[in-house]
Each structure stands twice: as C-alpha cells, then as structure tokens.
Scaffold this active site. Structure first.
Site, PDB file in Angstrom:
ATOM      1  N   TYR A 147       0.924  -1.137   0.007  1.00  0.00           N
ATOM      2  CA  TYR A 147       0.104   0.044  -0.088  1.00  0.00           C
ATOM      3  C   TYR A 147       0.720   1.252  -0.147  1.00  0.00           C
ATOM      4  O   TYR A 147       0.966   2.180  -0.835  1.00  0.00           O
ATOM      5  CB  TYR A 147      -0.974  -0.090   1.199  1.00  0.00           C
ATOM      6  CG  TYR A 147      -1.821   1.100   1.147  1.00  0.00           C
ATOM      7  CD1 TYR A 147      -2.970   1.134   0.624  1.00  0.00           C
ATOM      8  CD2 TYR A 147      -1.686   2.014   2.211  1.00  0.00           C
ATOM      9  CE1 TYR A 147      -3.848   2.276   0.778  1.00  0.00           C
ATOM     10  CE2 TYR A 147      -2.794   3.148   2.447  1.00  0.00           C
ATOM     11  CZ  TYR A 147      -3.693   3.113   1.525  1.00  0.00           C
ATOM     12  OH  TYR A 147      -4.522   3.968   1.655  1.00  0.00           O
ATOM     13  N   GLU A 149       4.239   1.796  -0.679  1.00  0.00           N
ATOM     14  CA  GLU A 149       4.991   1.974  -1.640  1.00  0.00           C
ATOM     15  C   GLU A 149       4.225   2.158  -3.080  1.00  0.00           C
ATOM     16  O   GLU A 149       4.315   2.801  -4.028  1.00  0.00           O
ATOM     17  CB  GLU A 149       5.930   0.887  -1.905  1.00  0.00           C
ATOM     18  CG  GLU A 149       6.942   0.770  -0.796  1.00  0.00           C
ATOM     19  CD  GLU A 149       7.858   1.905  -0.874  1.00  0.00           C
ATOM     20  OE1 GLU A 149       7.656   2.809  -1.313  1.00  0.00           O
ATOM     21  OE2 GLU A 149       9.161   1.606  -0.229  1.00  0.00           O
ATOM     22  N   ASN A 176      -6.352   9.466   8.369  1.00  0.00           N
ATOM     23  CA  ASN A 176      -7.550   8.700   8.892  1.00  0.00           C
ATOM     24  C   ASN A 176      -8.832   9.575   8.622  1.00  0.00           C
ATOM     25  O   ASN A 176      -9.017  10.488   9.302  1.00  0.00           O
ATOM     26  CB  ASN A 176      -7.266   8.420  10.410  1.00  0.00           C
ATOM     27  CG  ASN A 176      -6.430   6.974  10.578  1.00  0.00           C
ATOM     28  OD1 ASN A 176      -6.559   6.147   9.795  1.00  0.00           O
ATOM     29  ND2 ASN A 176      -5.956   7.102  11.614  1.00  0.00           N
ATOM     30  N   ASN A 192     -14.023  -0.752  14.014  1.00  0.00           N
ATOM     31  CA  ASN A 192     -14.011  -1.702  14.635  1.00  0.00           C
ATOM     32  C   ASN A 192     -14.528  -1.513  16.168  1.00  0.00           C
ATOM     33  O   ASN A 192     -15.060  -2.265  16.593  1.00  0.00           O
ATOM     34  CB  ASN A 192     -12.419  -1.826  15.122  1.00  0.00           C
ATOM     35  CG  ASN A 192     -11.835  -3.181  14.445  1.00  0.00           C
ATOM     36  OD1 ASN A 192     -12.410  -3.909  13.619  1.00  0.00           O
ATOM     37  ND2 ASN A 192     -10.613  -3.613  14.739  1.00  0.00           N
ATOM     38  N   PHE A 193     -14.068  -0.288  16.649  1.00  0.00           N
ATOM     39  CA  PHE A 193     -14.412   0.042  18.169  1.00  0.00           C
ATOM     40  C   PHE A 193     -16.212  -0.114  18.285  1.00  0.00           C
ATOM     41  O   PHE A 193     -16.751  -0.600  19.122  1.00  0.00           O
ATOM     42  CB  PHE A 193     -13.747   1.200  18.630  1.00  0.00           C
ATOM     43  CG  PHE A 193     -12.443   1.220  18.915  1.00  0.00           C
ATOM     44  CD1 PHE A 193     -11.871  -0.189  18.778  1.00  0.00           C
ATOM     45  CD2 PHE A 193     -11.823   2.189  19.645  1.00  0.00           C
ATOM     46  CE1 PHE A 193     -10.377  -0.290  19.343  1.00  0.00           C
ATOM     47  CE2 PHE A 193     -10.510   2.299  19.892  1.00  0.00           C
ATOM     48  CZ  PHE A 193      -9.659   1.026  19.763  1.00  0.00           C
ATOM     49  N   ARG A 279       0.758   9.541  14.501  1.00  0.00           N
ATOM     50  CA  ARG A 279       0.905  10.222  13.271  1.00  0.00           C
ATOM     51  C   ARG A 279      -0.168  11.418  13.035  1.00  0.00           C
ATOM     52  O   ARG A 279      -1.297  11.152  13.777  1.00  0.00           O
ATOM     53  CB  ARG A 279       0.162   9.098  12.158  1.00  0.00           C
ATOM     54  CG  ARG A 279       0.758   9.604  10.778  1.00  0.00           C
ATOM     55  CD  ARG A 279       0.295   8.843   9.496  1.00  0.00           C
ATOM     56  NE  ARG A 279       1.232   7.463   9.212  1.00  0.00           N
ATOM     57  CZ  ARG A 279       0.689   6.437   9.126  1.00  0.00           C
ATOM     58  NH1 ARG A 279      -0.757   6.341   9.164  1.00  0.00           N
ATOM     59  NH2 ARG A 279       1.372   5.599   8.762  1.00  0.00           N
TER      60      ARG A 279
HETATM   61  N1  LIG Z   1     -10.460   6.239   4.608  1.00  0.00           N
HETATM   62  C1  LIG Z   1      -9.286   6.680   4.777  1.00  0.00           C
HETATM   63  O1  LIG Z   1      -8.968   7.008   6.056  1.00  0.00           O
HETATM   64  C2  LIG Z   1      -8.067   6.900   4.023  1.00  0.00           C
HETATM   65  C3  LIG Z   1      -6.804   7.419   4.377  1.00  0.00           C
HETATM   66  C4  LIG Z   1      -5.944   7.941   3.358  1.00  0.00           C
HETATM   67  C5  LIG Z   1      -6.130   7.364   1.992  1.00  0.00           C
HETATM   68  N2  LIG Z   1      -7.562   6.926   1.617  1.00  0.00           N
HETATM   69  C6  LIG Z   1      -7.433   6.527   0.363  1.00  0.00           C
HETATM   70  O2  LIG Z   1      -8.943   7.224  -0.326  1.00  0.00           O
HETATM   71  C7  LIG Z   1      -9.370   6.099  -1.260  1.00  0.00           C
HETATM   72  C8  LIG Z   1     -10.894   5.724  -0.680  1.00  0.00           C
HETATM   73  O3  LIG Z   1     -10.771   5.085   0.409  1.00  0.00           O
HETATM   74  P1  LIG Z   1     -11.960   4.565   1.265  1.00  0.00           P
HETATM   75  O4  LIG Z   1     -11.740   4.557   2.690  1.00  0.00           O
HETATM   76  O5  LIG Z   1     -13.073   4.983   0.603  1.00  0.00           O
HETATM   77  O6  LIG Z   1     -11.749   2.889   0.826  1.00  0.00           O
HETATM   78  P2  LIG Z   1     -12.772   1.833   0.292  1.00  0.00           P
HETATM   79  O7  LIG Z   1     -12.096   0.562   0.141  1.00  0.00           O
HETATM   80  O8  LIG Z   1     -14.027   2.202   1.046  1.00  0.00           O
HETATM   81  O9  LIG Z   1     -12.942   2.368  -1.034  1.00  0.00           O
HETATM   82  C9  LIG Z   1     -11.960   1.981  -2.123  1.00  0.00           C
HETATM   83  C10 LIG Z   1     -12.936   1.580  -3.365  1.00  0.00           C
HETATM   84  O10 LIG Z   1     -12.016   1.260  -4.404  1.00  0.00           O
HETATM   85  C11 LIG Z   1     -12.534   0.123  -5.295  1.00  0.00           C
HETATM   86  N3  LIG Z   1     -11.502  -0.656  -5.798  1.00  0.00           N
HETATM   87  C12 LIG Z   1     -10.339  -1.278  -5.214  1.00  0.00           C
HETATM   88  N4  LIG Z   1      -9.597  -1.680  -6.082  1.00  0.00           N
HETATM   89  C13 LIG Z   1     -10.252  -1.363  -7.369  1.00  0.00           C
HETATM   90  C14 LIG Z   1      -9.665  -1.844  -8.747  1.00  0.00           C
HETATM   91  N5  LIG Z   1      -8.645  -2.407  -9.124  1.00  0.00           N
HETATM   92  N6  LIG Z   1     -10.656  -1.164  -9.688  1.00  0.00           N
HETATM   93  C15 LIG Z   1     -11.659  -0.578  -9.487  1.00  0.00           C
HETATM   94  N7  LIG Z   1     -12.126  -0.401  -8.243  1.00  0.00           N
HETATM   95  C16 LIG Z   1     -11.190  -0.653  -7.001  1.00  0.00           C
HETATM   96  C17 LIG Z   1     -13.166  -0.774  -4.181  1.00  0.00           C
HETATM   97  O11 LIG Z   1     -14.026  -1.706  -4.214  1.00  0.00           O
HETATM   98  C18 LIG Z   1     -13.848   0.301  -3.170  1.00  0.00           C
HETATM   99  O12 LIG Z   1     -15.053   0.550  -3.701  1.00  0.00           O
HETATM  100  C19 LIG Z   1      -8.392   5.043  -1.417  1.00  0.00           C
HETATM  101  O13 LIG Z   1      -7.517   5.259  -2.474  1.00  0.00           O
HETATM  102  C20 LIG Z   1      -7.417   5.040  -0.112  1.00  0.00           C
HETATM  103  O14 LIG Z   1      -6.200   4.778  -0.114  1.00  0.00           O
HETATM  104  C21 LIG Z   1      -8.461   6.828   2.554  1.00  0.00           C
END
Ligand SMILES: NC(=O)c1ccc[n+]([C@@H]2O[C@H](COP(=O)([O-])OP(=O)(O)OC[C@H]3O[C@@H](n4cnc5c(N)ncnc54)[C@H](O)[C@@H]3O)[C@@H](O)[C@H]2O)c1
Length: 315
Positions: A147, A149, A176, A192-193, A279
């Site tokens: 994730y 990298e 977060n 979770n909580f 963080r």
């Molecule tokens: N929620 C957080 O705290 C947080 C923090 C930092 C970064 N992010 C980033 O924000 C974005 C959304 O996060 P989230 O919390 O909504 O996560 P989430 O897992 O709820 O949403 C990610 C979505 O991407 C879809 N997905 C995954 N791989 C895919 C692929 N190969 N092709 C098409 N769709 C795909 C999943 O089905 C899901 O609907 C992510 O890129 C995540 O890295 C989130």
C-alpha cells in the site's frame, strides 16, 4: 468551461467515493462511478441508481478505460490493512497500473485528475507532525509496503505525467477518515470499536492504547477535495488533508463505549508489525492554500457514524 462537468470517480462505491458521488451530484455534475466492488458495496450507491446524471460501471482500474470526462477523482484502492494485505500484488497493481490508466485517460481527454494519496506515504514517521516536505520513513519490504510504496509510486507517476505530459494534477495526502459507510469488517479502529461496542464484544486495543491517531470526518475531507480541485494550475499539492487533533486509542475506545452505552470491556493485544506509533497531519499548507481546516468535532462525527452502524447491524 462547462458548469456541469462529466466527472469520473474511481472507487466510487467505496466509503469516501460514495460520499463524493453524492456531493458531486448535489452540485449538479454528471458522475460516472467506476468500481470493481473489491471493498466497495452496491448499497453505498444504491440510493443514486436511477438518478439521470449518475452512471455506474463495473471495471477494474488495472485495465485501461476509454470514456470522455472533464475531471477524474482516482480513489480506487483498498484502504484498510486487512483489505490491502489480502492480495498485496493486486493492491500494488491497483495503485500503479490504476494510476497509469487513469493518468493516460486524463492525458487523452485533457481532464484534471485528483489522486487520493495517503498519510501512509510517511510510513512510521520520525518527524512529528508530518509536513508535506517530509520524505517519509517507509519499510519497502514490510507487509504494509504494497500500500505505502504503491501510493508513493502513484504520486511519482502523477508528478511525472504532470512534468512530461502537462497533465493537470491535484494530489491530496489523506489522513485517517471516518464516517457512515465505512466497511464494518475493515479492521480500522473507528469502525472496529463501534461494531464491537454495539455488539457487546470486547474492544480490542493493539499495544497499550497510548498510540495516537487523528480522525477527520468524511464531510470535512470532501470539503478539502473540493477546495483543492478548485485551485488554479499553480497549486497541485501534495497537500495533507486530515484532522490535527490527536486522540489515544484508549480515549477513543472509552468515548465509543460511553456513546453507545455499551458494556464492552477493553482487551489489549500485541501491536501488528510496522504499525506507526503516532501520526498527525501538519495542515499549515492546506490552511494557507485552500483556506481549509476540519470543522466537525469527533463527538459529532462519531454520533453520525454510530447511528449508521446501529442501522446496519440491525438490518
Ligand atoms: N479512509 C481513509 O482513512 C483513507 C486514508 C488515506 C487514503 N485513503 C484513500 O482514499 C481512497 C478511498 O478510500 P476508502 O476509505 O473509501 O476505501 P474503500 O475501500 O471503501 O474504497 C475503495 C474503493 O475502491 C474500489 N477498488 C479497489 N480496487 C479497485 C480496482 N482495481 N478497480 C476499481 N475499483 C477498485 C473498492 O471496491 C472500493 O469501492 C483510497 O484510495 C484510499 O487509499 C483513505
């Protein structure tokens, strides 16, 4: 410029993506939600199906996509450790091939493209709080590397497409975030909580509970996205978006127990490998360039999130 824009949201059926679809539709745009449902749920977007300006496409972003759009939000990627470690190779492919495919689409259509990057690019930081100028402290071989990298490589791709092909990019480093529509079994601390407290199960704290995190409510985050996308070509990020107010895991657990009237007990388990101890975002840049800072207090955001999980568990 068209007032109503054709906007692609990759990962649009996920937690943050579905709220983004809601917001963009409410602003009058046409939204194409692209998702392979790896961690996303149809129920997150089912209230939008039937809206004339909304379209859903099942598609994996590791494969090229040919559509016509004005803006792209690239959110597709599993975001919680249980999900991104389930198939680490696919996680890296999603970040890297997904970025290449979305950037290729942006290049061809001349769309502006937003990247949902992450505080994980800072790894287990040695600088606190983390400004955007900090290059991070990531273990490239550890179980979180697929994730961390992947997202770092995606940022590199965004900046290279910008320098080499003049693609209009905007990069946000998200810390977060929590709110309704988080996945109930994603292992993230807030969900979770809450699920444990509502089910009357023990609340599991990793380590001694003194490690801190900051939590941003999803509507605050989306306000940051909108402000970043509205900046001129002179500002592309990366910019931290997160709430700088820190809470220890023990404080969060006690708050959730009190707000759910739960009888759950706290139990302590060993810290997982590579788990960052602390963080916290430095949001000086977001304040200055976007005039942005979070507004929703943790207690208010938790109330909404608990209400969501209460209904979900009851159904
Ligand atoms: N929620 C957080 O705290 C947080 C923090 C930092 C970064 N992010 C980033 O924000 C974005 C959304 O996060 P989230 O919390 O909504 O996560 P989430 O897992 O709820 O949403 C990610 C979505 O991407 C879809 N997905 C995954 N791989 C895919 C692929 N190969 N092709 C098409 N769709 C795909 C999943 O089905 C899901 O609907 C992510 O890129 C995540 O890295 C989130």
């Amino acid at each position: 410029m068209r007032l109503s824009r054709r906007i692609l949201v990759s990962g649009g059926a996920g937690f943050i993506g579905s709220h983004l679809c809601d917001r963009l539709l409410a602003e009058g745009h046409e939204v194409l939600c692209v998702d392979n449902y790896f961690t996303g749920w149809r129920r997150n977007i089912e209230h939008l199906v039937g809206t004339p300006r909304f379209e859903v496409m099942r598609h994996d972003v590791t494969f090229p996509l040919y559509v016509e759009v004005d803006d792209i939000y690239n959110l597709a990627c599993p975001a919680s450790p249980v999900h991104y470690q389930h198939d680490p190779v696919q996680t890296l492919k999603t970040s890297v091939h997904g970025a290449i495919n979305m950037l290729g689409l942006a290049k061809r259509t001349r769309a502006k493209i937003f990247q949902a990057s992450t505080s994980e690019v800072y790894g287990d930081p040695t600088v606190h709080p983390q400004p955007e100028s900090y290059w991070g402290h990531v273990n490239p071989l550890g179980i979180r590397a697929c994730y961390d990298e992947g997202k770092r490589a995606a940022e590199t791709l965004f900046f290279d497409y910008h320098r080499q092909h003049k693609v209009k990019i905007k990069v946000a480093r998200i810390f977060n975030t929590y709110g309704p529509r988080m996945h109930p079994r994603d292992g993230r601390v807030v969900s979770n909580f809450i699920v444990q407290a509502l089910s009357g199960d023990d609340i599991t704290i990793y380590g001694d509970g003194s490690q801190t995190r900051s939590f941003c409510y999803v509507t605050d985050l989306l306000d940051g996205f909108a402000r970043l996308m509205a900046t001129g070509d002179g500002f592309i990020g990366p910019v931290n978006l997160g709430n700088p107010v820190e809470f220890s895991m023990r404080e969060l657990a006690e708050m959730v127990i009190a707000m759910t009237d739960s009888k759950s007990k706290l139990v302590y388990l060993p810290l997982p490998s590579d788990d960052p101890k602390q963080r916290q975002p430095d949001i000086t840049l977001a304040r200055r360039e976007l005039g942005w800072e979070p507004k929703v207090a943790l207690a208010d955001g938790l109330k909404e999130t608990i209400g969501y999980f209460r209904k979900l568990l009851a159904s």
